[in-house]
Design an enzyme around this catalytic site. Structure first.
Site, PDB file in Angstrom:
ATOM      1  N   LYS A   1      79.336   1.180  22.287  1.00  0.00           N
ATOM      2  CA  LYS A   1      80.630   0.859  22.878  1.00  0.00           C
ATOM      3  C   LYS A   1      80.598   1.348  24.171  1.00  0.00           C
ATOM      4  CE  LYS A   1      82.107  -1.887  19.376  1.00  0.00           C
ATOM      5  NZ  LYS A   1      80.910  -1.715  18.684  1.00  0.00           N
TER       6      LYS A   1
ATOM      7  N   SER B   1      78.815  -7.370  20.128  1.00  0.00           N
ATOM      8  CA  SER B   1      80.136  -6.645  20.702  1.00  0.00           C
ATOM      9  C   SER B   1      79.908  -6.206  22.119  1.00  0.00           C
ATOM     10  CB  SER B   1      80.447  -5.488  19.894  1.00  0.00           C
ATOM     11  OG  SER B   1      79.779  -4.366  20.093  1.00  0.00           O
TER      12      SER B   1
END
Length: 206
Positions: free
Chosen positions: A165, A128
């Site tokens: 993230k 991701s």
């Protein structure tokens, strides 16, 4: 190891040879005379550069106290062990518990960081964060207790689940953003706890 200029290498060799042949280190004046410097200030500047790069040491206020440092000793000073506490998803957040996995040795000079007791490492799992060039199998070095800024890559607990993230300081509510269009942004329904801010990335050779 940090490289030396041609003149720095010559002065280092002169100091080493003087110690081996005479048994003592040369004075600033002797270095200036040997290399044709107009003043001892130039010699002192070169010695300070050698000290800064870790090639020589001296005792403050003591004459002829220069010591050439072993290259292996210099290397050991630059390499430190950072605890590798487990892995972290760079995909969808999950409830994986962190497990101790030993340490990762890093060259702090190459990475440009100053590790502390709050520095730790995590192995990345998932894709991701490929937009930030963070790949599956990479190791991220994280600093706990550092306040994240907008755009920082963080290790975080979002609603009790861990993930890696990008931190987005939205005006209404901070959230986490993936750097891969396949993944949605993560808006905390409850709690968002920043476990640490990424300060370095280590790519394992395959």
């Amino acid at each position: 190891m940090t490289s030396l200029t041609k003149r720095q290498q010559q002065i280092l060799d002169f100091v080493r040879q003087n110690q081996q042949n005479v048994g003592i280190s040369p004075t600033l004046q002797e270095i200036a005379n040997r290399f044709g410097f107009r003043s001892t200030r130039a010699a002192a500047c070169h010695l300070e550069a050698l000290k800064h790069k870790g090639f020589i040491e001296s005792e403050p206020g003591k004459a002829r106290s220069l010591r050439v440092v072993s290259p292996l000793r210099t290397l050991r000073k630059r390499v430190v062990d950072i605890p590798l506490v487990g892995s972290i998803p760079a995909g969808f957040a999950d409830e994986r518990k962190q497990e101790a996995k030993g340490c990762v040795s890093v060259d702090i000079g190459t990475l440009g960081i100053k590790p502390s007791s709050r520095t730790f490492a995590l192995e990345v799992r998932g894709d991701s964060m490929i937009g930030r060039h963070i790949l599956d199998g990479d190791v991220v070095v994280v600093e706990h207790g550092q306040t994240p800024r907008n755009g920082d890559v963080v290790a975080a607990l979002i609603d009790g689940e861990s993930t890696l993230k990008t931190y987005v300081a939205d005006k209404s509510k901070p959230y986490l953003r993936a750097e891969n269009p396949r993944y949605p942004k993560l808006i905390p329904a409850g709690g968002l706890v920043i476990q640490g801010v990424m300060v370095a990335l280590i790519r394992k050779r395959k």
